[in-house]
Design a protein around this motif. Structure first.
Motif, PDB file in Angstrom:
ATOM      1  N   MET B   1       0.645  -1.407   0.019  1.00  0.00           N
ATOM      2  CA  MET B   1      -0.023   0.139  -0.151  1.00  0.00           C
ATOM      3  C   MET B   1       0.957   1.339   0.058  1.00  0.00           C
ATOM      4  N   SER B   2       0.660   2.179  -0.845  1.00  0.00           N
ATOM      5  CA  SER B   2       1.213   3.292  -1.087  1.00  0.00           C
ATOM      6  C   SER B   2       0.952   4.464   0.153  1.00  0.00           C
ATOM      7  N   GLN B   3       2.231   4.843   0.698  1.00  0.00           N
ATOM      8  CA  GLN B   3       1.865   5.665   1.692  1.00  0.00           C
ATOM      9  C   GLN B   3       2.710   6.900   1.880  1.00  0.00           C
ATOM     10  N   LEU B   4       2.262   7.973   2.394  1.00  0.00           N
ATOM     11  CA  LEU B   4       3.116   8.995   2.855  1.00  0.00           C
ATOM     12  C   LEU B   4       3.160   9.484   4.208  1.00  0.00           C
ATOM     13  N   GLU B   5       4.700   9.172   4.719  1.00  0.00           N
ATOM     14  CA  GLU B   5       5.000   9.193   6.126  1.00  0.00           C
ATOM     15  C   GLU B   5       5.705  10.513   6.506  1.00  0.00           C
ATOM     16  N   ILE B   6       5.133  11.270   7.305  1.00  0.00           N
ATOM     17  CA  ILE B   6       5.625  12.517   7.829  1.00  0.00           C
ATOM     18  C   ILE B   6       6.221  12.053   9.151  1.00  0.00           C
ATOM     19  N   LYS B   7       7.552  12.042   9.467  1.00  0.00           N
ATOM     20  CA  LYS B   7       7.859  11.646  10.634  1.00  0.00           C
ATOM     21  C   LYS B   7       8.980  12.743  11.456  1.00  0.00           C
ATOM     22  N   ASP B   8       8.196  13.005  12.753  1.00  0.00           N
ATOM     23  CA  ASP B   8       8.916  14.158  13.796  1.00  0.00           C
ATOM     24  C   ASP B   8       9.366  15.304  12.975  1.00  0.00           C
ATOM     25  N   LEU B   9       8.658  15.498  11.968  1.00  0.00           N
ATOM     26  CA  LEU B   9       9.073  16.836  11.098  1.00  0.00           C
ATOM     27  C   LEU B   9       9.154  18.268  11.608  1.00  0.00           C
ATOM     28  N   HIS B  10      10.434  18.840  11.563  1.00  0.00           N
ATOM     29  CA  HIS B  10      10.528  20.301  12.277  1.00  0.00           C
ATOM     30  C   HIS B  10      10.829  21.223  11.039  1.00  0.00           C
ATOM     31  N   VAL B  11      10.064  22.495  11.076  1.00  0.00           N
ATOM     32  CA  VAL B  11      10.348  23.174   9.920  1.00  0.00           C
ATOM     33  C   VAL B  11      10.418  24.640  10.621  1.00  0.00           C
ATOM     34  N   GLY B  59      14.531  19.179  11.091  1.00  0.00           N
ATOM     35  CA  GLY B  59      14.593  17.717  11.596  1.00  0.00           C
ATOM     36  C   GLY B  59      13.381  16.780  11.180  1.00  0.00           C
ATOM     37  N   GLY B  60      13.587  15.601  11.456  1.00  0.00           N
ATOM     38  CA  GLY B  60      12.589  14.604  10.787  1.00  0.00           C
ATOM     39  C   GLY B  60      12.792  14.257   9.328  1.00  0.00           C
ATOM     40  N   ASP B  61      11.745  13.484   9.188  1.00  0.00           N
ATOM     41  CA  ASP B  61      11.702  13.099   7.542  1.00  0.00           C
ATOM     42  C   ASP B  61      10.322  12.912   6.910  1.00  0.00           C
ATOM     43  N   VAL B  62      10.558  13.213   5.607  1.00  0.00           N
ATOM     44  CA  VAL B  62       8.955  12.735   4.931  1.00  0.00           C
ATOM     45  C   VAL B  62       9.464  11.460   3.943  1.00  0.00           C
ATOM     46  N   LEU B  63       8.632  10.595   4.048  1.00  0.00           N
ATOM     47  CA  LEU B  63       8.955   9.354   3.053  1.00  0.00           C
ATOM     48  C   LEU B  63       7.677   9.315   2.156  1.00  0.00           C
ATOM     49  N   LEU B  64       7.981   9.023   0.789  1.00  0.00           N
ATOM     50  CA  LEU B  64       6.898   8.606   0.004  1.00  0.00           C
ATOM     51  C   LEU B  64       7.272   7.222  -0.342  1.00  0.00           C
ATOM     52  N   ASP B  65       6.443   6.176  -0.129  1.00  0.00           N
ATOM     53  CA  ASP B  65       6.528   4.829  -0.146  1.00  0.00           C
ATOM     54  C   ASP B  65       7.889   4.312   0.221  1.00  0.00           C
ATOM     55  N   GLY B  66       8.061   4.845   1.374  1.00  0.00           N
ATOM     56  CA  GLY B  66       9.394   4.419   2.050  1.00  0.00           C
ATOM     57  C   GLY B  66      10.745   5.261   1.599  1.00  0.00           C
ATOM     58  N   LYS B  67      10.695   6.103   0.635  1.00  0.00           N
ATOM     59  CA  LYS B  67      11.561   6.798   0.400  1.00  0.00           C
ATOM     60  C   LYS B  67      11.840   8.272   0.813  1.00  0.00           C
ATOM     61  N   SER B  68      12.729   8.652   1.275  1.00  0.00           N
ATOM     62  CA  SER B  68      12.807  10.060   2.004  1.00  0.00           C
ATOM     63  C   SER B  68      12.980  11.082   0.558  1.00  0.00           C
ATOM     64  N   ILE B  69      12.013  12.059   0.570  1.00  0.00           N
ATOM     65  CA  ILE B  69      12.087  12.968  -0.569  1.00  0.00           C
ATOM     66  C   ILE B  69      12.552  14.439  -0.408  1.00  0.00           C
ATOM     67  N   LEU B  70      13.159  14.299   1.100  1.00  0.00           N
ATOM     68  CA  LEU B  70      13.530  15.749   1.521  1.00  0.00           C
ATOM     69  C   LEU B  70      14.794  16.386   0.581  1.00  0.00           C
ATOM     70  N   THR B  71      15.268  15.611  -0.102  1.00  0.00           N
ATOM     71  CA  THR B  71      16.701  16.040  -0.718  1.00  0.00           C
ATOM     72  C   THR B  71      16.048  16.554  -2.343  1.00  0.00           C
ATOM     73  N   HIS B  72      14.972  16.107  -2.576  1.00  0.00           N
ATOM     74  CA  HIS B  72      14.208  16.375  -3.884  1.00  0.00           C
ATOM     75  C   HIS B  72      13.738  17.788  -3.949  1.00  0.00           C
ATOM     76  N   GLU B  73      13.834  18.231  -5.314  1.00  0.00           N
ATOM     77  CA  GLU B  73      13.265  19.560  -5.570  1.00  0.00           C
ATOM     78  C   GLU B  73      11.781  19.372  -5.494  1.00  0.00           C
ATOM     79  N   ALA B  74      11.265  20.664  -5.395  1.00  0.00           N
ATOM     80  CA  ALA B  74       9.703  20.543  -5.606  1.00  0.00           C
ATOM     81  C   ALA B  74       9.007  19.726  -6.679  1.00  0.00           C
ATOM     82  N   ASP B  75       9.741  20.166  -8.084  1.00  0.00           N
ATOM     83  CA  ASP B  75       9.141  19.231  -8.993  1.00  0.00           C
ATOM     84  C   ASP B  75       9.185  18.009  -9.154  1.00  0.00           C
ATOM     85  N   GLU B  76      10.579  17.381  -8.483  1.00  0.00           N
ATOM     86  CA  GLU B  76      10.889  16.116  -8.628  1.00  0.00           C
ATOM     87  C   GLU B  76       9.652  15.395  -7.708  1.00  0.00           C
ATOM     88  N   ARG B  77       9.149  15.980  -6.425  1.00  0.00           N
ATOM     89  CA  ARG B  77       8.312  15.517  -5.468  1.00  0.00           C
ATOM     90  C   ARG B  77       6.910  15.357  -6.119  1.00  0.00           C
TER      91      ARG B  77
END
Lengths: 483, 253
Positions: B1-11, B59-77
């Motif tokens: 199952m596809s999922q978006l995980e936002i983990k202990d995110l600090h912005v 701090g924290g992480d955002v994972l799309l289907d298990g992979k972190s997307i934080l190093t990606h540009e907006a268009d890649e996300r």
């Protein structure tokens, strides 16, 4: 007469000494190479040079006279640096070759053409044959057949479509009457220079009442001469006739020199219509200093569509003298100044009869350290009635370093005339780019979409193939502008 | 199952921390509503997850289907399947909705692959019919001179066309009258009923929207993190008691 000289074209200007904008590689897009020329006037400008050009072209004595007189004017006139950019002082007139005619095929091969240039051609969708010409591999573009077809086709309607040398030799009775009349030799220093050393360009005469169905294109007849630095074009549309002329192409151009100085004169007699479309993309070491003007007689219409991309400095202000009652003039222009480039463009509308109307829409895009300047003159004297002008100048800035200036000079005297002027400066802001990126477009794609949107209402008036190429070209320019 | 995980995110915006330890997992097909008073970090969360350059992830992480997307540009996300429906969408003068969407769809194709224009327009018109949008709409410049309702419908249409895995809908109800709200909600519900519905994070200030888009989960956000979660009844409770109740409860906790 034939003086067979083997020579190297003048090298690109030394970017360190010649370029006021630090850190910009002015040699990019510049491709000079070793080539044999049958006729070569050597470097520098003197009476000898002018006589040489005239004799190679086997011109009538009046033309030589015209050239020599122009040379005197050119030498005596000062540079217009009291109002224009000081960068003009960096033109070294004594280092320029004023006439080159290729007698043999150049020895360059396609393999020697730099890869990035090849890639650009591919991206722009330039046909194979044309690529070779544009890259300087072939001296003669292999579309002579297409050109002859158009020429023969319009000849049936009595239209004369020839290069300037041919036309002055074969039809002096038609062209002499108007040649150098719309733009007098001494109009400005560069029109004087062109008048002294002109070579190439198109001469067109459209007889009374003839409506030329297809646009006449310089594009189809590109050859060494036509791609000259000092081309001269004269178009005469006789009473009630109509013609569309298109010049240039959006491919980066092989240029033999860093100075391009053309003169284009248009004459629309009573009720005639001329539309002149230019899309040019110069290598960014080129000074592009062009004088373009038309005279519109009673109920005639002249429309300039002008698109300037590239070059180090472009100075160009297409104008219309509205000489007859109810004459109409229009200038639609797009200028894109990228890093290290200065687009100094605009329009002139000189109202000289009652009920004349003019419309100017100028859009400029400045990217990085690119600089855009709009200069316009609209002149409506007191004694005229019922004249109207509309001027719109819109500037788009991409990143905070870009610079844009607007110098509109609108003189409207008398209370029976109307004018309206609108100017806007907008920025492609971060939020807009983020919005587009959040839809999956890269930063470069987002920028080019924003720019294409900005010019969309003007680009729509371009012929289809030009607007498609223009869009591709903007995509390329924007791609390169993203860090 | 596809999922978006936002983990202990600090912005943070500049030096100022806005989101402080936000954690939430959204599975495809689920609708999560995030409610909370103004200034609590809801919009910041959405923009940061979408990749806005002004927001710093501290701090924290955002994972799309298990992979972190934080190093990606907006268009890649975005191309990976994320969609942000804006509270205040930008206008793009001179670019028609049809051309804008076409560029966005083209951007998702492999290099060298050309968009099938006929198929594209067929799909566009099908989506417009689904959302009951007039054909003339897509020839207008994106958001240029649009009313609040038109802007939001334009966002929904884009979402329908781009078929994201996950959509972050930021204050979609703001500035809408009740009729516009119903139209937009109908659009979202139509997408929920589609074959591959997205996971939706619905950010809203008012309970009103949730009458029309019924969420699977409701979360209350306060001071940059989730302080209370529940089902749709939580939204009603909030409506009845107001946010002061949350503030008190949270302060007491």
């Amino acid at each position: 007469m034939a003086n067979s000289a083997t020579d190297t074209l003048p090298p690109a200007a030394d970017p360190a000494t010649d370029n006021p904008v630090v850190g910009i590689d002015q040699t990019k897009g510049d491709f000079s190479y070793k080539v044999d020329y049958e006729f070569d006037a050597g470097t520098g400008l003197s009476e000898k040079t002018v006589r040489y050009i005239s004799s190679v072209k086997k011109e009538a004595p009046w033309i030589l006279e015209f050239r020599l007189n122009a040379l005197k004017k050119f030498l005596s006139m000062p540079m217009p640096t009291h109002w224009a950019t000081k960068d003009l002082e960096n033109i070294h007139f004594d280092k320029i070759r004023y006439y080159l005619s290729q007698g043999q095929k150049p020895k360059r091969t396609w393999d020697e053409v730099p890869d990035d240039i090849k890639k650009t051609f591919e991206r722009l969708g330039i046909p194979e044959q044309e690529r070779k010409f544009l890259a300087g591999v072939e001296a003669q573009f292999d579309s002579e057949a297409a050109y002859s077809n158009i020429k023969d086709l319009v000849a049936k309607q009595g239209v004369i479509f020839a290069n300037s040398t041919e036309a002055l030799r074969e039809h002096p009775e038609i062209f002499r009457k108007f040649f150098g009349k719309v733009i007098p030799t001494g109009d400005n220093k560069f029109s004087a220079l062109n008048s002294a050393v002109f070579s190439g360009g198109s001469f067109i005469y459209v007889p009374k009442g003839v409506k030329v169905a297809q646009p006449l294109q310089a594009y189809f007849r590109i050859n060494a001469e036509n791609f000259g630095q000092f081309e001269r074009t004269l178009i005469i549309a006789d009473e009630g006739s109509e013609v569309v002329y298109m010049e240039g192409c959006t491919a980066p151009k092989f240029s033999t020199s860093t100075l391009h100085s053309a003169v284009v004169e248009l004459v629309a007699l009573k009720g005639a219509k001329i539309q002149y479309i230019t899309v040019q993309n110069w290598a960014n070491n080129v000074f592009n200093l062009v004088t373009k003007r038309g005279v519109a007689h009673e109920e005639a219409e002249i429309k300039w569509i002008d698109c300037n991309i590239g070059s180090r400095l472009t100075m160009k202000y297409p104008g219309v003298v509205l000489k007859g009652r109810k004459a109409r003039g229009e200038v639609l222009s797009i200028a894109l100044a990228n890093d290290g480039q200065h687009q100094d463009t605009g329009a002139k509308m000189i109202h000289a009869a009652d009920e004349t109307t003019s419309n100017i829409i100028a859009k400029s895009i400045s990217v990085g350290q690119g600089r855009s300047t709009y200069r316009g003159i609209v002149h409506i004297p007191r004694h005229l009635k019922g004249c109207k002008n509309n001027t719109e100048c819109d500037a788009l800035l991409i990143n905070s370093n870009s610079r844009t200036d607007t110098y509109p000079a609108i003189t409207v005297r008398g209370d029976k005339n109307a004018t309206q002027h609108e100017a806007s400066v907008s920025k492609v802001n971060e939020e807009m780019i983020f919005y587009m990126q959040s839809r999956g477009l890269t930063e470069g794609q987002a920028m080019s979409l924003a720019v294409n949107g900005f010019i969309n209402d003007l680009a729509r008036q371009f012929p289809m193939e030009y607007s498609v190429e223009l869009k591709r070209l903007i995509d390329l320019e924007m791609e390169g502008s993203v860090g | 199952m596809s999922q978006l995980e936002i983990k202990d995110l600090h912005v943070a915006i500049g030096d100022k921390p806005i989101v402080r330890g936000f954690t939430l997992t959204i599975r495809r097909g689920e609708v999560h509503a995030i409610m909370g008073p103004n200034g609590t970090g809801k919009s910041t969360l959405a923009k940061a997850v979408a990749g806005h350059p002004d927001y710093t992830i501290t701090g924290g992480d955002v994972l799309l289907d298990g992979k972190s997307i934080l190093t990606h540009e907006a268009d890649e996300r975005a191309r990976a399947g994320l969609f942000l429906a804006f509270q205040y969408p930008s206008d793009i003068p001179g670019v028609s909705i049809a051309n804008f969407l076409r560029a966005a769809v083209q951007a998702r194709l492999a290099e060298g692959e050309e968009l099938d224009a006929t198929a594209y327009y067929q799909r566009l018109y099908a989506k417009m019919d689904l959302l009951k949008i007039d054909r003339k709409f897509t020839s207008r410049s994106v958001n240029d001179g649009f009313s609040g309702g038109e802007k939001k419908r334009c966002e929904i249409l884009q979402m329908a066309m781009l078929e994201p895995k996950f959509a972050l809908m930021d204050e979609t109800d703001s500035g809408l009258d009740i009729d516009a709200l119903r139209i937009v909600a109908d659009g979202v519900n139509a997408l929920r009923a589609a074959a591959h519905p997205p996971g939706i994070l619905l950010i809203t200030h008012y309970q009103r929207l949730l009458d029309y888009i019924v969420p699977d989960h409701v979360h209350v956000m306060w001071d940059g993190r989730i302080v209370k979660s529940g089902d749709k009844s939580l939204a009603l409770e909030l409506e009845a008691k107001g946010y002061d109740w949350v503030k008190k409860e949270f302060a007491a906790a």
